[in-house]
Design a protein around this motif. Sequence first.
Motif, PDB file in Angstrom:
ATOM      1  N   ILE A 199      -4.060   4.184 -10.412  1.00  0.00           N
ATOM      2  CA  ILE A 199      -3.755   5.067  -9.515  1.00  0.00           C
ATOM      3  C   ILE A 199      -4.558   6.212  -9.120  1.00  0.00           C
ATOM      4  O   ILE A 199      -4.915   6.696  -8.107  1.00  0.00           O
ATOM      5  N   LYS A 200      -5.062   6.829 -10.319  1.00  0.00           N
ATOM      6  CA  LYS A 200      -5.800   7.911 -10.376  1.00  0.00           C
ATOM      7  C   LYS A 200      -7.200   7.725  -9.461  1.00  0.00           C
ATOM      8  O   LYS A 200      -7.426   8.497  -8.790  1.00  0.00           O
ATOM      9  N   GLU A 201      -7.790   6.675 -10.149  1.00  0.00           N
ATOM     10  CA  GLU A 201      -8.994   6.292  -9.498  1.00  0.00           C
ATOM     11  C   GLU A 201      -8.585   6.066  -7.807  1.00  0.00           C
ATOM     12  O   GLU A 201      -9.711   6.147  -6.925  1.00  0.00           O
ATOM     13  N   GLN A 202      -7.565   5.313  -7.616  1.00  0.00           N
ATOM     14  CA  GLN A 202      -7.345   4.990  -6.018  1.00  0.00           C
ATOM     15  C   GLN A 202      -7.233   6.424  -5.319  1.00  0.00           C
ATOM     16  O   GLN A 202      -7.799   6.742  -4.194  1.00  0.00           O
ATOM     17  N   ILE A 203      -6.710   7.354  -5.878  1.00  0.00           N
ATOM     18  CA  ILE A 203      -6.710   8.876  -5.331  1.00  0.00           C
ATOM     19  C   ILE A 203      -7.934   9.517  -5.038  1.00  0.00           C
ATOM     20  O   ILE A 203      -8.447   9.762  -4.077  1.00  0.00           O
ATOM     21  N   LEU A 204      -8.763   9.143  -6.275  1.00  0.00           N
ATOM     22  CA  LEU A 204     -10.163   9.803  -6.216  1.00  0.00           C
ATOM     23  C   LEU A 204     -11.135   9.263  -5.281  1.00  0.00           C
ATOM     24  O   LEU A 204     -12.224   9.681  -4.602  1.00  0.00           O
ATOM     25  N   GLU A 205     -10.732   8.105  -5.110  1.00  0.00           N
ATOM     26  CA  GLU A 205     -11.698   6.997  -4.133  1.00  0.00           C
ATOM     27  C   GLU A 205     -11.436   7.242  -2.479  1.00  0.00           C
ATOM     28  O   GLU A 205     -12.178   6.958  -1.721  1.00  0.00           O
ATOM     29  N   HIS A 206     -10.310   7.882  -2.398  1.00  0.00           N
ATOM     30  CA  HIS A 206      -9.958   8.164  -1.016  1.00  0.00           C
ATOM     31  C   HIS A 206      -9.329   9.708  -0.583  1.00  0.00           C
ATOM     32  O   HIS A 206      -8.456   9.540  -0.356  1.00  0.00           O
ATOM     33  N   LEU A 207     -10.504  10.551  -0.937  1.00  0.00           N
ATOM     34  CA  LEU A 207     -10.093  12.067  -1.128  1.00  0.00           C
ATOM     35  C   LEU A 207      -9.927  12.324   0.602  1.00  0.00           C
ATOM     36  O   LEU A 207      -9.485  13.360   0.831  1.00  0.00           O
ATOM     37  N   ASP A 208     -10.554  11.507   1.480  1.00  0.00           N
ATOM     38  CA  ASP A 208     -10.128  11.841   3.030  1.00  0.00           C
ATOM     39  C   ASP A 208      -8.839  11.692   3.406  1.00  0.00           C
ATOM     40  O   ASP A 208      -8.577  11.979   4.429  1.00  0.00           O
ATOM     41  N   THR A 209      -7.986  10.922   2.468  1.00  0.00           N
ATOM     42  CA  THR A 209      -6.504  10.480   3.018  1.00  0.00           C
ATOM     43  C   THR A 209      -5.539  11.057   1.861  1.00  0.00           C
ATOM     44  O   THR A 209      -5.559  10.633   0.599  1.00  0.00           O
ATOM     45  N   PRO A 210      -4.683  11.783   2.348  1.00  0.00           N
ATOM     46  CA  PRO A 210      -3.582  12.486   1.494  1.00  0.00           C
ATOM     47  C   PRO A 210      -2.809  11.073   0.990  1.00  0.00           C
ATOM     48  O   PRO A 210      -2.525  10.178   1.618  1.00  0.00           O
ATOM     49  N   PRO A 211      -2.442  11.034  -0.279  1.00  0.00           N
ATOM     50  CA  PRO A 211      -1.801   9.900  -1.091  1.00  0.00           C
ATOM     51  C   PRO A 211      -0.369  10.131  -0.422  1.00  0.00           C
ATOM     52  O   PRO A 211       0.284  10.919  -0.455  1.00  0.00           O
ATOM     53  N   SER A 212      -0.086   8.592  -0.284  1.00  0.00           N
ATOM     54  CA  SER A 212       1.241   8.194  -0.069  1.00  0.00           C
ATOM     55  C   SER A 212       2.011   7.883  -1.218  1.00  0.00           C
ATOM     56  O   SER A 212       1.671   6.571  -1.872  1.00  0.00           O
ATOM     57  N   ILE A 213       2.938   8.506  -1.660  1.00  0.00           N
ATOM     58  CA  ILE A 213       3.821   8.253  -2.837  1.00  0.00           C
ATOM     59  C   ILE A 213       4.195   6.931  -2.810  1.00  0.00           C
ATOM     60  O   ILE A 213       4.280   5.917  -3.926  1.00  0.00           O
ATOM     61  N   LYS A 214       4.802   6.584  -1.568  1.00  0.00           N
ATOM     62  CA  LYS A 214       5.502   5.010  -1.743  1.00  0.00           C
ATOM     63  C   LYS A 214       4.427   4.012  -1.697  1.00  0.00           C
ATOM     64  O   LYS A 214       4.779   3.107  -2.256  1.00  0.00           O
ATOM     65  N   GLU A 215       3.306   4.114  -0.880  1.00  0.00           N
ATOM     66  CA  GLU A 215       2.451   3.143  -1.165  1.00  0.00           C
ATOM     67  C   GLU A 215       1.708   2.970  -2.550  1.00  0.00           C
ATOM     68  O   GLU A 215       1.644   1.855  -3.020  1.00  0.00           O
ATOM     69  N   LEU A 216       1.549   4.026  -3.147  1.00  0.00           N
ATOM     70  CA  LEU A 216       1.144   4.092  -4.487  1.00  0.00           C
ATOM     71  C   LEU A 216       2.077   3.683  -5.681  1.00  0.00           C
ATOM     72  O   LEU A 216       1.539   2.917  -6.523  1.00  0.00           O
ATOM     73  N   ALA A 217       3.226   3.716  -5.327  1.00  0.00           N
ATOM     74  CA  ALA A 217       4.183   3.292  -6.437  1.00  0.00           C
ATOM     75  C   ALA A 217       4.445   1.737  -6.085  1.00  0.00           C
ATOM     76  O   ALA A 217       4.632   1.086  -6.950  1.00  0.00           O
ATOM     77  N   ILE A 218       4.010   1.162  -4.931  1.00  0.00           N
ATOM     78  CA  ILE A 218       4.128  -0.361  -4.784  1.00  0.00           C
ATOM     79  C   ILE A 218       2.971  -0.836  -5.427  1.00  0.00           C
ATOM     80  O   ILE A 218       3.047  -1.947  -6.055  1.00  0.00           O
ATOM     81  N   LYS A 219       1.976  -0.200  -5.242  1.00  0.00           N
ATOM     82  CA  LYS A 219       0.697  -0.595  -5.954  1.00  0.00           C
ATOM     83  C   LYS A 219       0.625  -0.542  -7.388  1.00  0.00           C
ATOM     84  O   LYS A 219       0.295  -1.726  -8.175  1.00  0.00           O
ATOM     85  N   ALA A 220       1.627   0.420  -8.091  1.00  0.00           N
ATOM     86  CA  ALA A 220       1.742   0.484  -9.272  1.00  0.00           C
ATOM     87  C   ALA A 220       2.779  -0.362  -9.941  1.00  0.00           C
ATOM     88  O   ALA A 220       2.896  -0.487 -11.027  1.00  0.00           O
ATOM     89  N   GLY A 221       3.600  -0.981  -9.006  1.00  0.00           N
ATOM     90  CA  GLY A 221       4.937  -1.647  -9.748  1.00  0.00           C
ATOM     91  C   GLY A 221       5.923  -0.676 -10.215  1.00  0.00           C
ATOM     92  O   GLY A 221       6.643  -1.422 -11.176  1.00  0.00           O
ATOM     93  N   MET A 222       6.004   0.319  -9.705  1.00  0.00           N
ATOM     94  CA  MET A 222       6.784   1.480 -10.595  1.00  0.00           C
ATOM     95  C   MET A 222       7.787   2.061  -9.474  1.00  0.00           C
ATOM     96  O   MET A 222       7.413   1.916  -8.148  1.00  0.00           O
ATOM     97  N   SER A 223       8.714   2.603  -9.632  1.00  0.00           N
ATOM     98  CA  SER A 223       9.620   3.420  -8.576  1.00  0.00           C
ATOM     99  C   SER A 223       8.668   4.791  -8.381  1.00  0.00           C
ATOM    100  O   SER A 223       7.931   5.210  -9.688  1.00  0.00           O
ATOM    101  N   PRO A 224       8.975   5.169  -7.292  1.00  0.00           N
ATOM    102  CA  PRO A 224       8.370   6.458  -6.817  1.00  0.00           C
ATOM    103  C   PRO A 224       8.733   7.655  -8.023  1.00  0.00           C
ATOM    104  O   PRO A 224       7.845   8.270  -8.396  1.00  0.00           O
ATOM    105  N   THR A 225       9.845   7.673  -8.644  1.00  0.00           N
ATOM    106  CA  THR A 225      10.194   8.561  -9.536  1.00  0.00           C
ATOM    107  C   THR A 225       9.416   8.218 -10.697  1.00  0.00           C
ATOM    108  O   THR A 225       9.062   9.424 -11.308  1.00  0.00           O
ATOM    109  N   LYS A 226       9.338   7.154 -11.400  1.00  0.00           N
ATOM    110  CA  LYS A 226       8.591   6.916 -12.365  1.00  0.00           C
ATOM    111  C   LYS A 226       7.226   7.356 -12.232  1.00  0.00           C
ATOM    112  O   LYS A 226       6.488   7.890 -13.339  1.00  0.00           O
TER     113      LYS A 226
END
Length: 313
Positions: free
Chosen positions: A217-244
């Motif tokens: 997830i960290k690498e995903q964020i750093l590779e797309h610094l032109d796009t603010p991160p979407s917690i919902k989309e990142l949580a789906i990619k991580a297979g975790m709840s947004p809270t976790k």
Amino acid sequence: MEENETTIPGILKKFADIMGTQIKNRKLEIPAQFGNGYCMGYIFNKNIRMLISNYELNDELIIENPDLDEAKRMIFFKFQNIFPKMPSVGKAPSVLIGTSRINTDEMISIHSNTATINIEVDADYLNGLFYSSEKSPVLQNLLQNNRPFLFEQILYPSLQDIVNEILSEPVEEIFILFFLKIKAEELICRLLMELEKRDEKQLYALNIQDVKIIYIIKEQILEHLDTPPSIKELAIKAGMSPTKLKRLFKQIFGDSIFSYYQEFRIKEAAFLLKEGKYSVSEVGYRLGFTNLSHFSKVFQDHIGVKPKQYSML
């Protein structure tokens, strides 16, 4: 080998044996047929040791870890990307700080290990240096070393200065172990001072799979610094709840996902401005700022001056 082999880590000796070469002045030069670079190792005493590595191997090596002692509870500090140069934002100098509970493999896989310093210190020894019972939860859990924890800390300039002294300060052989031990302990002390500032009240034990996912997830964020991160989309990619996801990310990096993103976004902006290839407006647009006055304000909040001023410094 060195006359006093008790000051050389067992892993370095094993490394040399496999390559059929000698350690000179606690330094292993990688033979050309195996790759290039070097690895240096120091055992200061029974409580603290250090490896400095900057090499690349042609093939993967699996080495049994002769230094593993299940009875000892070690805390490790792994400094990454620390050799002096202008790194890309995604490769900024940083330190991984963790308990032995998360790093107890009997077999070590070795391939490339560039620009790193590894320091291991006995948790009981380190804990004995603190007299106050009012440690922060982060510091307390790390020093107790009863559960698997990992933290990452960005290397700020004064820490990088100490690292540079370790790497390049000319020191006579009679003083080298004494000098490097002091510097290693200074690094550890300063890092613990930073960790003590973190405000997590409750820490969660980690497993290696969760750690791997958070770093993806960290690498995903750093590779797309032109796009603010979407917690919902990142949580789906991580297979975790947004809270976790938010909880574990902040525990490891000491910052929320958006604040971490914004920090590196502005560092990338500063890097591009210093390169001088782009105007202020071009840098802002490249990093997803559609409002240049907002870009200027955010940049000044992080760096202390406006982008135009910074580009002329």
